[in-house]
Design an enzyme around this catalytic site. Structure first.
Site, short mmCIF file in Angstrom:
data_model
loop_
_atom_site.label_atom_id
_atom_site.label_comp_id
_atom_site.label_asym_id
_atom_site.label_seq_id
_atom_site.Cartn_x
_atom_site.Cartn_y
_atom_site.Cartn_z
N HIS A 177 -2.42 7.60 6.82
CA HIS A 177 -1.37 8.40 6.16
C HIS A 177 -1.93 9.72 5.62
O HIS A 177 -1.28 10.76 5.76
CB HIS A 177 -0.77 7.62 4.99
CG HIS A 177 0.46 6.82 5.34
ND1 HIS A 177 1.57 7.37 5.94
CD2 HIS A 177 0.75 5.51 5.13
CE1 HIS A 177 2.49 6.41 6.10
NE2 HIS A 177 2.02 5.28 5.63
N GLY B 55 0.84 -1.18 0.00
CA GLY B 55 0.00 0.00 0.00
C GLY B 55 0.88 1.24 0.00
O GLY B 55 2.05 1.18 0.41
N CYS C 205 5.99 0.01 7.72
CA CYS C 205 5.64 1.12 6.83
C CYS C 205 6.85 1.46 5.99
O CYS C 205 7.97 1.51 6.51
CB CYS C 205 5.22 2.33 7.67
SG CYS C 205 4.83 3.79 6.68
N LEU C 206 6.62 1.72 4.70
CA LEU C 206 7.72 2.07 3.81
C LEU C 206 8.39 3.37 4.25
O LEU C 206 9.55 3.61 3.90
CB LEU C 206 7.21 2.20 2.36
CG LEU C 206 6.72 0.90 1.73
CD1 LEU C 206 6.05 1.18 0.39
CD2 LEU C 206 7.87 -0.09 1.55
N HIS D 90 -4.30 1.74 7.67
CA HIS D 90 -2.94 2.29 7.61
C HIS D 90 -2.84 3.42 6.58
O HIS D 90 -2.31 4.49 6.87
CB HIS D 90 -1.96 1.16 7.28
CG HIS D 90 -0.53 1.56 7.23
ND1 HIS D 90 0.39 1.18 8.18
CD2 HIS D 90 0.16 2.31 6.34
CE1 HIS D 90 1.58 1.69 7.87
NE2 HIS D 90 1.46 2.37 6.75
N GLU D 91 -3.37 3.18 5.38
CA GLU D 91 -3.22 4.19 4.31
C GLU D 91 -4.11 5.41 4.56
O GLU D 91 -3.73 6.54 4.26
CB GLU D 91 -3.52 3.59 2.93
CG GLU D 91 -2.67 2.39 2.53
CD GLU D 91 -1.18 2.56 2.74
OE1 GLU D 91 -0.67 3.71 2.70
OE2 GLU D 91 -0.51 1.54 2.96
N GLN E 17 3.35 9.96 1.02
CA GLN E 17 4.61 9.22 1.10
C GLN E 17 5.54 9.50 -0.08
O GLN E 17 6.73 9.22 0.00
CB GLN E 17 4.35 7.71 1.19
CG GLN E 17 3.73 7.30 2.52
CD GLN E 17 3.56 5.79 2.60
OE1 GLN E 17 2.59 5.26 2.09
NE2 GLN E 17 4.52 5.12 3.21
NI NI Z 1 2.88 3.42 5.62
#
Ligand code: NI
Length: 164
Positions: free
Chosen positions: A137, A46, A89-90, A133-134, A51
């Site tokens: 963000h 995701g 998380c990236l 999660h997204e 991000q």
């Molecule tokens: Ni993330």
């Protein structure tokens, strides 16, 4: 399409409340293409527009459980239940943490392909976790905010981890 560098925790763009998209024009469609490419390259399941430095409410998710989905102006409609999960998380590379997420999640948003509102339901799977999660963000929230403290952030060893 283009690969865009992923912003990391500490970057203020990750803490903004992203703006709602007014019109799904070509720039939004290009943004979504770049998000897919960047997410798959990472690799992650995701990605949210902040991000890659774009403070707009746009997310993409592909957990492999349901069809890949892009949502514009996504929001949680309903959630219930609690479950403890491992998460990464990236934007927080090299770490994971354990936190509480919902069991059932209903979200809505605009499908950029049709311009129409869609509702998605998920229960007890990675997709449900990814929706929360997204959508966090695009509201300036990172999963690390839910941890009890820095000691709850666990360094990843050699085990490949699902990240988003
Ligand atoms: Ni993330």
């Amino acid at each position: 399409m283009a690969l865009i560098p992923i912003r990391r925790a500490g970057d203020p763009v990750l803490r903004e409340t992203a703006r709602r998209v007014r019109t799904i024009d070509n720039s939004i469609k290009r943004l979504i293409e770049d998000m897919w490419e960047t997410m798959y390259d990472a690799p992650g399941v995701g990605l949210a527009a902040p991000q890659i430095g774009i403070p707009l409410k746009v997310i993409v998710i592909d957990t492999g459980e349901v069809e890949p989905i892009a949502l514009v102006n996504p929001e949680i409609v309903k959630r219930s239940g609690e479950r403890r999960l491992d998460e990464g998380c990236l934007s927080v590379p090299g770490f994971r943490g354990e936190l509480t997420r919902s069991t059932k999640v209903t979200a809505r948003g605009i499908d950029p392909a049709t311009g129409k509102e869609v509702r998605v339901k998920a229960e007890n799977n990675v997709f449900a976790q990814a929706l929360e999660h997204e959508i966090d963000h695009v509201n300036g929230i990172l999963y690390i905010d839910y941890l009890s403290g820095p000691e709850a952030l666990i360094p990843l060893t050699d085990a490949p981890e699902v990240q988003r």
